[in-house]
Design an enzyme around this catalytic site. Sequence first.
Site, PDB file in Angstrom:
ATOM      1  N   LEU A   1      97.006  82.159  28.886  1.00  7.97           N
ATOM      2  CA  LEU A   1      96.620  81.312  28.191  1.00  7.97           C
ATOM      3  C   LEU A   1      95.240  80.817  29.527  1.00  7.97           C
ATOM      4  O   LEU A   1      95.974  80.452  31.023  1.00  7.97           O
ATOM      5  CB  LEU A   1      97.445  79.912  27.772  1.00  7.97           C
ATOM      6  CG  LEU A   1      97.653  79.833  26.974  1.00  7.97           C
ATOM      7  CD1 LEU A   1      98.244  81.594  26.741  1.00  7.97           C
ATOM      8  CD2 LEU A   1      98.343  78.704  26.622  1.00  7.97           C
TER       9      LEU A   1
ATOM     10  N   GLN B   1      93.078  84.804  39.237  1.00  9.28           N
ATOM     11  CA  GLN B   1      94.103  85.440  38.005  1.00  9.28           C
ATOM     12  C   GLN B   1      93.297  85.655  37.151  1.00  9.28           C
ATOM     13  O   GLN B   1      94.145  86.617  36.358  1.00  9.28           O
ATOM     14  CB  GLN B   1      94.728  83.499  37.866  1.00  9.28           C
ATOM     15  CG  GLN B   1      95.486  83.014  38.939  1.00  9.28           C
ATOM     16  CD  GLN B   1      95.597  81.911  38.326  1.00  9.28           C
ATOM     17  OE1 GLN B   1      95.404  80.970  37.791  1.00  9.28           O
ATOM     18  NE2 GLN B   1      97.666  81.906  38.233  1.00  9.28           N
TER      19      GLN B   1
ATOM     20  N   ASP C   1      97.654  66.687  34.107  1.00  4.90           N
ATOM     21  CA  ASP C   1      97.184  68.038  32.788  1.00  4.90           C
ATOM     22  C   ASP C   1      96.770  67.106  31.821  1.00  4.90           C
ATOM     23  O   ASP C   1      98.400  66.334  31.339  1.00  4.90           O
ATOM     24  CB  ASP C   1      97.883  68.571  33.411  1.00  4.90           C
ATOM     25  CG  ASP C   1      97.130  69.911  32.459  1.00  4.90           C
ATOM     26  OD1 ASP C   1      96.725  70.011  32.519  1.00  4.90           O
ATOM     27  OD2 ASP C   1      98.174  71.117  32.863  1.00  4.90           O
TER      28      ASP C   1
ATOM     29  N   ARG D   1      95.368  68.410  28.997  1.00  5.54           N
ATOM     30  CA  ARG D   1      95.068  69.909  28.667  1.00  5.54           C
ATOM     31  C   ARG D   1      96.373  69.688  27.216  1.00  5.54           C
ATOM     32  O   ARG D   1      97.788  69.736  27.423  1.00  5.54           O
ATOM     33  CB  ARG D   1      95.224  71.494  29.299  1.00  5.54           C
ATOM     34  CG  ARG D   1      94.338  71.666  29.931  1.00  5.54           C
ATOM     35  CD  ARG D   1      94.349  72.337  30.910  1.00  5.54           C
ATOM     36  NE  ARG D   1      95.268  72.689  32.056  1.00  5.54           N
ATOM     37  CZ  ARG D   1      95.741  73.697  33.048  1.00  5.54           C
ATOM     38  NH1 ARG D   1      95.269  74.961  32.823  1.00  5.54           N
ATOM     39  NH2 ARG D   1      96.783  73.534  33.741  1.00  5.54           N
TER      40      ARG D   1
ATOM     41  N   LYS E   1     102.650  75.211  30.399  1.00  5.37           N
ATOM     42  CA  LYS E   1     101.939  76.837  28.980  1.00  5.37           C
ATOM     43  C   LYS E   1     103.338  76.965  28.225  1.00  5.37           C
ATOM     44  O   LYS E   1     103.514  77.949  26.931  1.00  5.37           O
ATOM     45  CB  LYS E   1     101.256  78.111  29.902  1.00  5.37           C
ATOM     46  CG  LYS E   1     100.130  76.936  29.959  1.00  5.37           C
ATOM     47  CD  LYS E   1      99.381  77.756  30.885  1.00  5.37           C
ATOM     48  CE  LYS E   1      97.951  77.576  31.128  1.00  5.37           C
ATOM     49  NZ  LYS E   1      96.966  78.233  32.190  1.00  5.37           N
TER      50      LYS E   1
END
Length: 369
Positions: free
Chosen positions: A212, A232, A288, A290, A316
């Site tokens: 992800l 990455q 964060d 997200r 994640k």
Amino acid sequence: MSSDFIQDRGQISVERALAEFRAGRPVRITGDGVSLLAVGIEGLNEDLAKALERKAADRARLVLPRARLRRLGAERGSAGIIALPEIDLKRVTHLSLAPDARLDAPVGCLQPLDEAALELARLSLVLPAVVTVSVSPDDPALADVVAVREADVLAYRQSQVRALRIVGRAPVPLEGAGETEFVVFRGGEGLRDQVAIIVGRPDLSRTVPVRLHSACLTGDLFGSLKCDCGDQLRSTVQWMAGNGGGILLYLDQEGRGNGIANKMRAYKLQAQGFDTYDADEILGFGLDQRRFDFAAEMLRQLGVTSVSIMTNNPEKIAALKAAGLAVVAEQRVIGRPTSENIRYLAAKRERAGHFIDIDSLSAHLPSRD
């Protein structure tokens, strides 16, 4: 317009409200017999401030998230408000943005609809600081102001996950990964598209290597030395190409979900000596912003139920597990350490629990000799 052409009026009203909010215009939020006008501080000017004061049924208020209030000196478990006897632009801006600002008045609890106003700011990717005033729900002078229901705003993110769908796919050969397909999804994060990059020919009925990857314009495209994102991204695709394939989800979540404008604001603060998380806190963001529930849905729509996740981020891993996917293995993805990004990498480990061996990375920093 005929209802035959509009199936989800709530979602449409939120999308219209987001466009208004990003343009700096006020939005009317309604619910349970109450109504307020809300405008992000980015859109506030003297004329608008005076117009809001004229319409206010009571005192105006500045709505700030928990992170910003903490920066101001108020430890709270949730967002709060600061009363505004008058909408003083200088004071509002100072309380919302200044790194050295401290509270000059008590922090109160949110009033009805204030949380929805703050959520509109987050969804719009503007600064999470909003001025609100309560108004009469039946004021005919506000008929032209875009209105949205509180319930629709608060339900919007989840509705976008449910609406996720594939809208296009095509082979796109990449350097070092000649057999690659891009699959574009609509939904998941508001009005933005998301991309799944299928590298090689992974067996989707078995465990699939998955990364992800949140979009990073500066690192992915321009090779910024402030982060390891570009390394990455490219190393993951190359590894997948040489190891039986995999799927990289390229998610439009710039700046840990804060948007490119706020990311640049944070970069400016970092240049003044703040680390990446302190800079975000000054702007009103938590560690964060997200969400990865829609990423799990993308994988499901591709037929993937079991993954070997390539990440250093425990959030994640937890998100995919919480969404019902089997996470059977983990693999770390480490970029090149530089003198410009080593502090950033250390902050990710110390502040957000990322699995990064800073001592090992530091030993491989290029020599300044």
